[in-house]
Design an enzyme around this catalytic site. Structure first.
Site, short mmCIF file in Angstrom:
data_model
loop_
_atom_site.label_atom_id
_atom_site.label_comp_id
_atom_site.label_asym_id
_atom_site.label_seq_id
_atom_site.Cartn_x
_atom_site.Cartn_y
_atom_site.Cartn_z
N GLY A 23 -11.09 6.13 22.48
CA GLY A 23 -11.82 7.47 22.19
C GLY A 23 -12.04 7.29 20.58
O GLY A 23 -11.73 6.52 20.11
N CYS A 35 -20.50 25.39 27.75
CA CYS A 35 -21.80 25.03 27.71
C CYS A 35 -22.78 25.86 27.09
O CYS A 35 -24.02 25.50 27.02
CB CYS A 35 -22.17 25.15 29.32
N THR A 89 -12.06 10.22 17.21
CA THR A 89 -11.60 11.50 16.63
C THR A 89 -12.18 11.60 14.87
O THR A 89 -11.94 10.73 14.34
CB THR A 89 -10.19 11.78 16.57
#
Length: 592
Positions: A513, A398, A515
């Site tokens: 997804g 984060c 990549t």
């Protein structure tokens, strides 16, 4: 800071003891090109056995005998996997673990030490074995506290504690000599110690004069020595000897000679008659595989050596050289063991007994020599900072997110409202917002793809959970570091396996997804979900006086930055992982 390219070759160390610690140390100085180092250990700490007596005697703190593997590996750029080995796949050249995908190797070295021998002994009661040494002090303290509590509840409290130390080698002698100080530091003034050995004499490999000096010390302290007495049974209230005698005890410490750990039997490698891994004089397995066995784990077939830490230390430079020679296809270098070495026995009172060849002496000078030798070894293998001064280092996790103020300004420019309460997830599609979507993406703080996948999946799911929802589908977004194609394939496979584990536990499916290849590992997911209850939990519903409940402690980001700088200790790192991998779905159900 740009991460290194994924390496084509991988050296794997199982266990980080006396020998492997040298390899890790040298990695910082002259790592082979296009090669990575992976260390596998079932503990985040390694212990230097030679300093255990000093810790028992109160001469040193427990931390003085510990090498923090989390910090050490972080400081040299090596990957550490804390897990238990369950076998090898020699055909695929992979290490099989209990809770992690297989780890591939080009060259492997095994150095997991030994365990105390328990042959022909029936254990009906608990005995505290000195290994694993990482937990010995904690286990000893817990047993002593339990005895003290029980003793305080009976008439005649304050009685003598009866302790049997089983093992007539250096370990048994040192534990016996140093234990009294430990007991006194824990408020136990009265003790009766028995030293028991199956051998006809103590220290069978020592000189006669050394044995006499040890026997004199034990006699002057009132300790009872029982030689030629194999233990046949350990019960809760005593030990039974093979000649039928029974010694009443409150505590039994097991410090017998070296026996093979069960893990060696699962590796499929040749063993000696004693069960240790068979090697030639280069420390390489006689199987012909690119596998080495060092320290107590291995035995040179043509030249069996006593199981002593000094040989493990001396094997370090030879192993380091032969690992690199194996990668390059060069002739291996033989290990030539020394014929004699300085033996030092800590007596626990500031003195030690020294034996060099057949000469022996007792006093404070030998103890000073022992402290110098032990201290020098530990100093060489302590972690070094991963960066110096105030050098810039991009945060991971984060910490790499865009600053809140900047983000708020941009959103305010687009919405015209700088005070809007934006929810953690956004409604998508029809059905009155019954479907929510959220996305999460960051530079991975972990080089281990499997761990990165687990953390990224849980982190991305948290926004749906925070709104009282359940994740149903997920799409991956992955930036793989540049480098070797096989290494990229393994990293992605491990990442997806870790993510699938966590999504499956949430009842979600990984459906697709994207990549790409970039300078470092970056991971994230777009997740979809529906509410657990009749409605979503929205920030716009918050009112003055509502309670804020933290389901995880603050400070994870601080520890991640510390880990990048090799300043996060093994204990802190384990707490960090426990927090980051803690499931949160039950809190969503409770809130809903």
């Amino acid at each position: 800071m740009k991460s290194p390219r994924l390496a084509q070759r991988n050296i794997v160390l199982i266990g980080v003891g006396h020998t492997h610690a040298h390899v890790v140390r040298m990695w910082r100085m002259q790592a082979p090109p296009n090669t990575s180092l992976t260390c596998i250990s079932d503990h985040g700490l390694a212990t230097y056995s030679g300093m255990l007596p000093a810790v028992l005697a109160g001469q040193l703190p427990e931390s003085a005998m510990q090498i923090d593997l989390v910090r050490l590996c972080a400081s040299v750029g090596a990957q550490l996997i804390v897990d238990r080995v369950r076998g090898l796949d020699l055909a695929r050249k992979t290490v099989l673990l209990d809770d992690h995908p297989p780890v591939p190797y080009d060259v492997l070295s095994i150095g997991i030490g030994s365990i105390p021998s328990t042959a022909d002994v029936q254990f009906d009661g608990a005995a505290i074995k000195i290994k694993p040494m990482q937990t010995f002090m904690r286990r000893l303290s817990a047993r002593l506290d339990a005895w003290k509590q029980a003793d305080s509840q009976v008439a005649g409290a304050g009685r003598v504690i009866r302790i049997a130390v089983v093992g007539g080698g250096v370990a048994g002698v040192e534990v016996t000599c140093c234990l009294t100080n430990y007991l006194k530091s824990h408020g136990v003034e009265n003790s009766q110690l028995h030293l028991i050995t199956r051998g006809d004499e103590l220290l069978s490999q020592a000189s006669p004069r050394t044995r006499r000096l040890v026997e004199t010390e034990l006699r002057l302290r009132g300790h009872q020595v029982h030689t030629g007495c194999p233990v046949s049974q350990v019960a809760d209230d005593g030990v039974l000897l093979s000649d039928g005698r029974r010694i009443a005890t409150d505590l039994v410490i097991w410090a017998t000679g070296a026996n093979r750990p069960p893990t060696l039997d699962s590796l499929g490698l040749p063993q000696t008659a004693a069960g240790f891994l068979a090697t030639d004089n280069t420390l390489r397995s006689t199987s012909g595989e690119p596998v080495f066995a060092v320290g107590d784990s291995g035995s040179i077939v043509d030249e069996p050596l006593p199981k002593a830490g000094v040989y493990g230390v001396r094997q370090g430079p030879v192993l380091w050289d032969n690992l690199r020679r194996t990668l390059d296809g060069r002739t291996l270098r033989p290990f030539v063991p020394q014929r004699s070495f300085l033996k030092l026995i800590n007596l626990g009172d500031g003195r030690a007994i020294a034996e060099w060849k057949r000469l022996s002496a007792v006093g404070r000078i030998p103890m000073w020599i022992k402290q110098r030798i032990d201290g020098k070894f530990m100093d060489k293998h302590q972690p070094q900072p991963a960066m110096s001064g105030s050098d810039a280092m991009q945060c991971r996790g984060c910490g790499c997110k865009l600053g809140g103020a900047t983000l708020a300004d941009v959103l305010a420019d687009r919405t015209g409202d700088s005070h809007s309460a934006l929810d953690d997830a956004a409604a998508v599609g029809p059905n009155d917002g019954r479907l929510m979507a959220s996305t999460d993406f960051f530079s991975s703080p972990f080089e281990d793809g499997y761990l990165a996948g687990r953390v990224a999946a849980l982190h991305a799911s948290s926004d749906i959970l925070a709104m009282g929802g359940q994740v149903t589908q997920a799409l991956a977004n992955v930036v793989l570091p540049e480098g070797d194609a096989d290494a990229q394939r393994r990293l992605l496979a491990d990442f997806l396996e870790g993510a699938t584990r966590e999504f499956s536990a949430l009842g979600a499916t990984l459906v697709g997804g994207h990549t790409i290849v970039g300078p470092r590992l970056e991971t994230g997911f777009t997740v979809l979900g529906g509410p657990l209850g009749n409605h979503w939990l929205r920030k716009s519903e918050l009112r003055d006086g509502d309670h804020l409940v933290l389901t995880k402690p603050l400070g994870i980001g601080v520890l991640l930055v510390a880990h990048m700088r090799a300043e996060c200790t093994a204990r802190e790192y384990q707490l960090l992982l426990d927090c980051m991998l803690a499931p949160q779905q039950e809190f969503a159900r409770i809130a809903s």
